[in-house]
Design an enzyme around this catalytic site. Sequence first.
Site, short mmCIF file in Angstrom:
data_model
loop_
_atom_site.label_atom_id
_atom_site.label_comp_id
_atom_site.label_asym_id
_atom_site.label_seq_id
_atom_site.Cartn_x
_atom_site.Cartn_y
_atom_site.Cartn_z
N CYS A 76 28.58 -43.62 23.69
CA CYS A 76 28.38 -42.55 22.70
C CYS A 76 27.60 -43.11 21.51
O CYS A 76 26.75 -42.41 20.94
CB CYS A 76 29.71 -41.95 22.25
SG CYS A 76 30.44 -40.80 23.45
N ASN B 274 31.31 -47.07 38.95
CA ASN B 274 32.64 -47.68 39.00
C ASN B 274 33.61 -46.78 38.27
O ASN B 274 33.36 -46.37 37.14
CB ASN B 274 32.60 -49.07 38.36
CG ASN B 274 31.69 -50.03 39.12
OD1 ASN B 274 31.73 -50.05 40.35
ND2 ASN B 274 30.89 -50.80 38.41
N HIS C 243 28.93 -43.30 33.86
CA HIS C 243 27.57 -43.83 34.02
C HIS C 243 27.31 -44.12 35.47
O HIS C 243 28.21 -44.50 36.22
CB HIS C 243 27.35 -45.08 33.15
CG HIS C 243 28.37 -46.16 33.34
ND1 HIS C 243 29.62 -46.11 32.77
CD2 HIS C 243 28.33 -47.31 34.05
CE1 HIS C 243 30.30 -47.20 33.11
NE2 HIS C 243 29.55 -47.93 33.90
P1 5GP Z 1 30.73 -50.80 34.43
O1 5GP Z 1 31.19 -52.22 34.57
O2 5GP Z 1 31.63 -50.01 33.51
O3 5GP Z 1 30.49 -50.09 35.74
O4 5GP Z 1 29.30 -50.87 33.78
C1 5GP Z 1 29.09 -51.06 32.41
C2 5GP Z 1 27.71 -51.64 32.28
O5 5GP Z 1 27.32 -51.52 30.94
C3 5GP Z 1 27.63 -53.12 32.65
O6 5GP Z 1 26.71 -53.30 33.71
C4 5GP Z 1 27.17 -53.78 31.35
O7 5GP Z 1 26.25 -54.84 31.55
C5 5GP Z 1 26.54 -52.63 30.61
N1 5GP Z 1 26.61 -52.75 29.15
C6 5GP Z 1 27.70 -53.12 28.41
N2 5GP Z 1 27.40 -53.08 27.10
C7 5GP Z 1 26.10 -52.69 27.01
C8 5GP Z 1 25.22 -52.48 25.89
O8 5GP Z 1 25.58 -52.63 24.72
N3 5GP Z 1 23.96 -52.09 26.19
C9 5GP Z 1 23.52 -51.92 27.48
N4 5GP Z 1 22.26 -51.53 27.65
N5 5GP Z 1 24.32 -52.09 28.55
C10 5GP Z 1 25.60 -52.48 28.31
ZN ZN Z 2 31.39 -41.96 25.17
#
Ligand code: 5GP
Ligand code: ZN
Length: 111
Positions: free
Chosen positions: A5, A84, A97
């Site tokens: 957000c 995920n 996402h």
């Molecule tokens: P999840 O592990 O929840 O499926 O994916 C979260 C993703 O967000 C991860 O691949 C991580 O590298 C990415 N991520 C986390 N913090 C940030 C950020 O501040 N900026 C960007 N561009 N990606 C982020």
């Molecule tokens: Zn959010």
Amino acid sequence: MCLFCKIVAGEIPSTKVYEDETVLAFRDIAPMAPTHILVIPKAHIPSVDGITAENSAVVAHIFEIIPAIAAQEHLVGGYRVVSNCGPDAGQTVNHLHFHILGGAELSTQMA
Ligand code: 5GP
Ligand code: ZN
């Protein structure tokens, strides 16, 4: 406000690859493939578990945009789309996402 957000609000910078009224796509900060993009609804939905009949239109919209992003990124060899959901899947950001992964032959291991 959750991390994504804050990215939507512009409080945290991101490298945007697509944006419209309801959807934002930006490069993952820790790429796991040569091309690694996150596509999110601008409205906060915590995860796939939070998708309902009331908010699913944005999810359909995301899946219309994904092929356009893949084309823009020249992912001619194909790509993977992953979301995920919850701790067993390793979800680390609780804002829905979809990962787009491509640019190389990916692991055949899904889990
Ligand atoms: P999840 O592990 O929840 O499926 O994916 C979260 C993703 O967000 C991860 O691949 C991580 O590298 C990415 N991520 C986390 N913090 C940030 C950020 O501040 N900026 C960007 N561009 N990606 C982020
Ligand atoms: Zn959010």
